[in-house]
Design a protein around this motif. Sequence first.
Motif, PDB file in Angstrom:
ATOM      1  N   LEU A 113       0.816  -1.215   0.000  1.00 54.66           N
ATOM      2  CA  LEU A 113       0.000   0.000   0.000  1.00 54.66           C
ATOM      3  C   LEU A 113       0.847   1.261   0.000  1.00 54.66           C
ATOM      4  CD1 LEU A 113      -2.765   1.333   0.115  1.00 54.66           C
ATOM      5  CD2 LEU A 113      -2.757   1.013   2.604  1.00 54.66           C
ATOM      6  N   TYR A 114       1.952   1.233   0.740  1.00 49.05           N
ATOM      7  CA  TYR A 114       2.787   2.427   0.833  1.00 49.05           C
ATOM      8  C   TYR A 114       4.255   2.127   0.529  1.00 49.05           C
ATOM      9  CZ  TYR A 114      -1.290   4.349   3.234  1.00 49.05           C
ATOM     10  OH  TYR A 114      -2.565   4.760   3.550  1.00 49.05           O
ATOM     11  N   PRO A 115       4.569   1.709  -0.704  1.00 48.40           N
ATOM     12  CA  PRO A 115       5.978   1.533  -1.056  1.00 48.40           C
ATOM     13  C   PRO A 115       6.672   2.884  -1.098  1.00 48.40           C
ATOM     14  CG  PRO A 115       4.611   1.434  -3.013  1.00 48.40           C
ATOM     15  CD  PRO A 115       3.669   1.493  -1.849  1.00 48.40           C
ATOM     16  N   ALA A 116       7.983   2.888  -1.111  1.00 52.68           N
ATOM     17  CA  ALA A 116       8.735   4.146  -1.091  1.00 52.68           C
ATOM     18  C   ALA A 116       8.333   5.064  -2.241  1.00 52.68           C
ATOM     19  CB  ALA A 116      10.231   3.850  -1.148  1.00 52.68           C
ATOM     20  N   TRP A 117       8.122   4.482  -3.430  1.00 49.67           N
ATOM     21  CA  TRP A 117       7.799   5.325  -4.584  1.00 49.67           C
ATOM     22  C   TRP A 117       6.434   5.988  -4.464  1.00 49.67           C
ATOM     23  CZ3 TRP A 117       3.456   3.759  -7.061  1.00 49.67           C
ATOM     24  CH2 TRP A 117       3.106   2.409  -6.981  1.00 49.67           C
ATOM     25  N   GLN A 118       5.499   5.345  -3.713  1.00 51.33           N
ATOM     26  CA  GLN A 118       4.186   5.966  -3.507  1.00 51.33           C
ATOM     27  C   GLN A 118       4.336   7.207  -2.629  1.00 51.33           C
ATOM     28  OE1 GLN A 118       1.054   5.785  -4.572  1.00 51.33           O
ATOM     29  NE2 GLN A 118       0.455   7.360  -3.105  1.00 51.33           N
ATOM     30  N   GLY A 119       5.168   7.099  -1.592  1.00 47.54           N
ATOM     31  CA  GLY A 119       5.436   8.271  -0.765  1.00 47.54           C
ATOM     32  C   GLY A 119       6.086   9.384  -1.568  1.00 47.54           C
ATOM     33  N   MET A 120       6.963   9.008  -2.474  1.00 47.76           N
ATOM     34  CA  MET A 120       7.612   9.995  -3.333  1.00 47.76           C
ATOM     35  C   MET A 120       6.597  10.668  -4.251  1.00 47.76           C
ATOM     36  SD  MET A 120      10.909   7.576  -4.158  1.00 47.76           S
ATOM     37  CE  MET A 120      11.712   8.606  -5.384  1.00 47.76           C
ATOM     38  N   GLN A 121       5.605   9.906  -4.721  1.00 48.94           N
ATOM     39  CA  GLN A 121       4.556  10.486  -5.548  1.00 48.94           C
ATOM     40  C   GLN A 121       3.761  11.526  -4.755  1.00 48.94           C
ATOM     41  OE1 GLN A 121       2.277   7.100  -7.065  1.00 48.94           O
ATOM     42  NE2 GLN A 121       3.358   7.222  -9.021  1.00 48.94           N
ATOM     43  N   TYR A 122       3.511  11.223  -3.492  1.00 41.95           N
ATOM     44  CA  TYR A 122       2.744  12.164  -2.663  1.00 41.95           C
ATOM     45  C   TYR A 122       3.557  13.439  -2.439  1.00 41.95           C
ATOM     46  CZ  TYR A 122      -1.329  13.068   0.224  1.00 41.95           C
ATOM     47  OH  TYR A 122      -2.516  13.573   0.700  1.00 41.95           O
ATOM     48  N   VAL A 123       4.833  13.276  -2.143  1.00 42.16           N
ATOM     49  CA  VAL A 123       5.708  14.431  -1.949  1.00 42.16           C
ATOM     50  C   VAL A 123       5.757  15.285  -3.213  1.00 42.16           C
ATOM     51  CG1 VAL A 123       8.121  15.111  -1.619  1.00 42.16           C
ATOM     52  CG2 VAL A 123       7.095  13.407  -0.111  1.00 42.16           C
ATOM     53  N   HIS A 124       5.777  14.626  -4.369  1.00 47.10           N
ATOM     54  CA  HIS A 124       5.782  15.363  -5.639  1.00 47.10           C
ATOM     55  C   HIS A 124       4.521  16.222  -5.766  1.00 47.10           C
ATOM     56  CE1 HIS A 124       5.186  16.075  -9.956  1.00 47.10           C
ATOM     57  NE2 HIS A 124       6.509  15.991 -10.065  1.00 47.10           N
TER      58      HIS A 124
END
Length: 308
Positions: free
Chosen positions: A256-267
């Motif tokens: 659900l929350y892989p590192a790249w998903q967090g990066m997408q949110y930060v973007h």
Amino acid sequence: MISQHKTVLIAGSTGDLGGRIARALVDEGATVRALIRRGTPLDKIVPLEQLGIHIVEVDYHNATAMKEACLDVSCVVSALSGLDEVIIETQTLLLEAAVAAGVPRFIPSDYSMDYTKLPVGSNRNLELRRDFMKILDQAPITATSVLNGAFADMLTGMAPIVLFSHKRILYWDDADQPMDFTTKDNVATFTAKIALDDHTPRFVYIAGDQISARQLAVLMSSLTSQRFRLFKAGSRNFLETLIKIARTCSKSTDDLYPAWQGMQYVHGMFSGLGKLEQINNNRYSGIQWTSAKQILTNHIRFSKESAS
């Protein structure tokens, strides 16, 4: 107008945010039903029962039982969390039950930045919410989504923004881009009030605080009496490239929350694409909105107490 003594059904009450919304509904005077999947551990159920919440164990695929659970309910609140199977499939089953039972209002599990403005493909988890929005908007029920930017715990460790040990504030592209942060308790309180309000718009927008990386650097310098400097990690284009690389290299496709998903949110935060354009904090009186200053002050104090 808010009306207490209504019955509200909530799905996802055993989760962090869902549990807070359930408690907030009780505090607002609502009669609360909690949909619980069969086999849910007792340690997750008992705290809800102790609040006086009525537990309804269901199989989401049992349409008759789901409809019965929704009878005489004024609003269904979803705080479900997951990927396609949950956000699209399970929420659709919940929506169909609400419609079949004649429930007048539905609050989907959104609680995020403004996903309606994000480019297609820029955020997997929020794309699912937009897909469900299309289903929800075709249903004969009044819907209200609560959008709150980012949860405020991103300031204290969930995302690399305030680098406490390095005395840096990390940012991407623009240090002056305002970002929306709201605590889960504020989101829960506002959502409970929305659930009891018969006249709400399709979207409501809230933010406990709106602050940029540059303002965070000034704030942290003031709170700690130590200079916090800005640290530019790169451009938006560079972050997009890192996201693609991280997603390609990711071994799991159902996390659900892989590192790249967090990066997408930060973007979405630093690009301003998911920025809330209007804020409805003043819709209800009596809510004490928690600022970034309060959050960071409490974190610094707690860290000092833990170290001593």
